[in-house]
Every structure is written in C-alpha cells, then in structure tokens.
Design a protein around this motif. Structure first.
Motif, PDB file in Angstrom:
ATOM      1  N   UNK A  57       0.845  -1.194   0.000  1.00  0.00           N
ATOM      2  CA  UNK A  57       0.000   0.000   0.000  1.00  0.00           C
ATOM      3  C   UNK A  57       0.885   1.251   0.000  1.00  0.00           C
ATOM      4  N   UNK A  58       0.546   2.155  -0.876  1.00  0.00           N
ATOM      5  CA  UNK A  58       1.307   3.401  -1.050  1.00  0.00           C
ATOM      6  C   UNK A  58       2.742   3.140  -1.493  1.00  0.00           C
ATOM      7  N   UNK A  90       5.408   9.913 -13.246  1.00  0.00           N
ATOM      8  CA  UNK A  90       4.119  10.459 -13.675  1.00  0.00           C
ATOM      9  C   UNK A  90       3.295   9.456 -14.486  1.00  0.00           C
ATOM     10  N   UNK A  91       3.812   8.254 -14.652  1.00  0.00           N
ATOM     11  CA  UNK A  91       3.073   7.210 -15.343  1.00  0.00           C
ATOM     12  C   UNK A  91       3.401   5.852 -14.722  1.00  0.00           C
ATOM     13  N   UNK A 115     -11.160   0.474 -14.916  1.00  0.00           N
ATOM     14  CA  UNK A 115     -10.917   0.710 -13.490  1.00  0.00           C
ATOM     15  C   UNK A 115      -9.475   1.133 -13.254  1.00  0.00           C
ATOM     16  N   UNK A 116      -8.539   0.523 -13.971  1.00  0.00           N
ATOM     17  CA  UNK A 116      -7.135   0.928 -13.856  1.00  0.00           C
ATOM     18  C   UNK A 116      -6.984   2.388 -14.284  1.00  0.00           C
ATOM     19  N   UNK A 117      -7.674   2.776 -15.340  1.00  0.00           N
ATOM     20  CA  UNK A 117      -7.625   4.172 -15.789  1.00  0.00           C
ATOM     21  C   UNK A 117      -8.214   5.099 -14.724  1.00  0.00           C
ATOM     22  N   UNK A 118      -9.344   4.710 -14.127  1.00  0.00           N
ATOM     23  CA  UNK A 118      -9.969   5.525 -13.082  1.00  0.00           C
ATOM     24  C   UNK A 118      -9.006   5.720 -11.912  1.00  0.00           C
ATOM     25  N   UNK A 119      -8.375   4.631 -11.484  1.00  0.00           N
ATOM     26  CA  UNK A 119      -7.415   4.681 -10.377  1.00  0.00           C
ATOM     27  C   UNK A 119      -6.234   5.588 -10.734  1.00  0.00           C
ATOM     28  N   UNK A 123      -4.915   9.071  -8.922  1.00  0.00           N
ATOM     29  CA  UNK A 123      -3.554   9.268  -8.428  1.00  0.00           C
ATOM     30  C   UNK A 123      -2.888  10.481  -9.066  1.00  0.00           C
ATOM     31  N   UNK A 124      -3.494  11.016 -10.124  1.00  0.00           N
ATOM     32  CA  UNK A 124      -2.898  12.153 -10.815  1.00  0.00           C
ATOM     33  C   UNK A 124      -1.851  11.758 -11.843  1.00  0.00           C
TER      34      UNK A 124
END
Length: 175
Positions: A57-58, A90-91, A115-119, A123-124
């Motif tokens: 996580x994180x 950034x990616x 969903x991966x795109x939404x996440x 995250x920016x």
C-alpha cells in the motif's frame, strides 16, 4: 454478472494462490502473460513471487483485482508497476493484465482496464503503458480501450523454436 474491484488487497496466501491459479489458467488458455502453455502452477510461482514482492500500500507497485460479485471468484488481475525512476513517476506500467478464461468475452477485460484508468487518474498520473505479445491481436483489444501503439520491437519474444513475436508497446494518455 457484475465485478467488484479492490485496490491493494492484502496479498495473503489465499490471494496469492488464487492469482497463481488464474495466471496458470490464463496461460494455458493461450494468454500472453509471461509464459507459454502448457505451464503448471509450480512454474508460475517464482515469477508471481517476484511480482508480489514489489507491491505494498502506497508503495511503488500496486495490485488491482476484480471479483465476480455473485460468487466472489477472482476474475481478473493487473499490477501497476513503477519504473523506480523519478523522471518516470508520472506514469505506470500495467503488468500481467489477466481475465480468467471462464469470464473472457463478457467485457471484463475492458472493465478491468477502465478501473485501472480511473485509479490512475485519481492518483494524478499522466499516462499508462503496457506491452503486448504480437501475433494474437491484443493490440486491437487495447486500442478499443483507448490505448495506442507507440512502439514495436520485432521478434523480441521467442515463444518457441522458429516462433518469434513482436513486443508491442501501448500507451494511454490521461492528460
């Protein structure tokens, strides 16, 4: 059927076993996820443990899983992998994008990528990258999901004697 997505589930032994089982089944159904069929779960474990070692996580790598809401069965998995290089933070690279063969053809792969795109947007991140093994039409699927081909290394993947495939790089710009 509907899917439930979980980001960063605890990678306990039950989840690891389920992911390895899914990975084995995907490979043996012809999926291009790092192995060539036939493969056993024992053969997948070493690579899986390496992939699991990067998640936290994180942390730099993250895990997204999809379960069938009705049965709770693991349906899909993908890993967000960091390049571990500040100039590329950034990616993320998507690795091991998998949907169990029993659930393919129902839009679950597209749902997992959405969903991966939404996440990633939450995250920016500016973009997502993935690679695909040539010769299976995967680039057409990823293109339908918004990815574009940005590179191709000819004959980079040897799946067998005399059977070399292109390594295709796909990119989704989130900006």
């Amino acid at each position: 059927m509907a899917l439930t997505f979980t980001l960063d589930p605890k990678p306990d032994s039950d989840l690891r076993t389920a992911v390895v089982g899914l990975w084995t089944d995907v490979t043996n159904a012809g999926g291009a996820v790092g192995f060539v069929a036939p493969v056993t779960e024992d053969e997948v474990w070493e690579t899986a443990e390496h992939q699991f070692a990067g998640i936290a996580p994180e942390g730099p790598d993250r895990l997204l899983v999809a379960h069938d809401e009705a049965t709770g069965r693991l349906v899909g998995v993908l890993f967000f992998e960091s390049m571990r290089f500040d100039l590329m933070e950034h990616w993320r690279m998507l690795k091991r994008v998998m949907v169990h063969p029993d659930f393919q053809g129902h839009g679950y792969g597209a749902a997992l990528l959405a969903e991966a795109e939404r996440v990633a947007r939450a995250w920016g991140l500016d973009s997502l990258r993935l690679s695909a093994r040539g010769g299976q039409g995967l680039e057409r699927f990823y293109a339908r999901c918004g990815y574009r081909e940005v590179g191709r290394v000819p004959a980079a993947i040897r799946v067998g004697p005399g059977d070399d495939r292109d390594d295709i790089t796909m990119w989704l710009d989130l900006r």
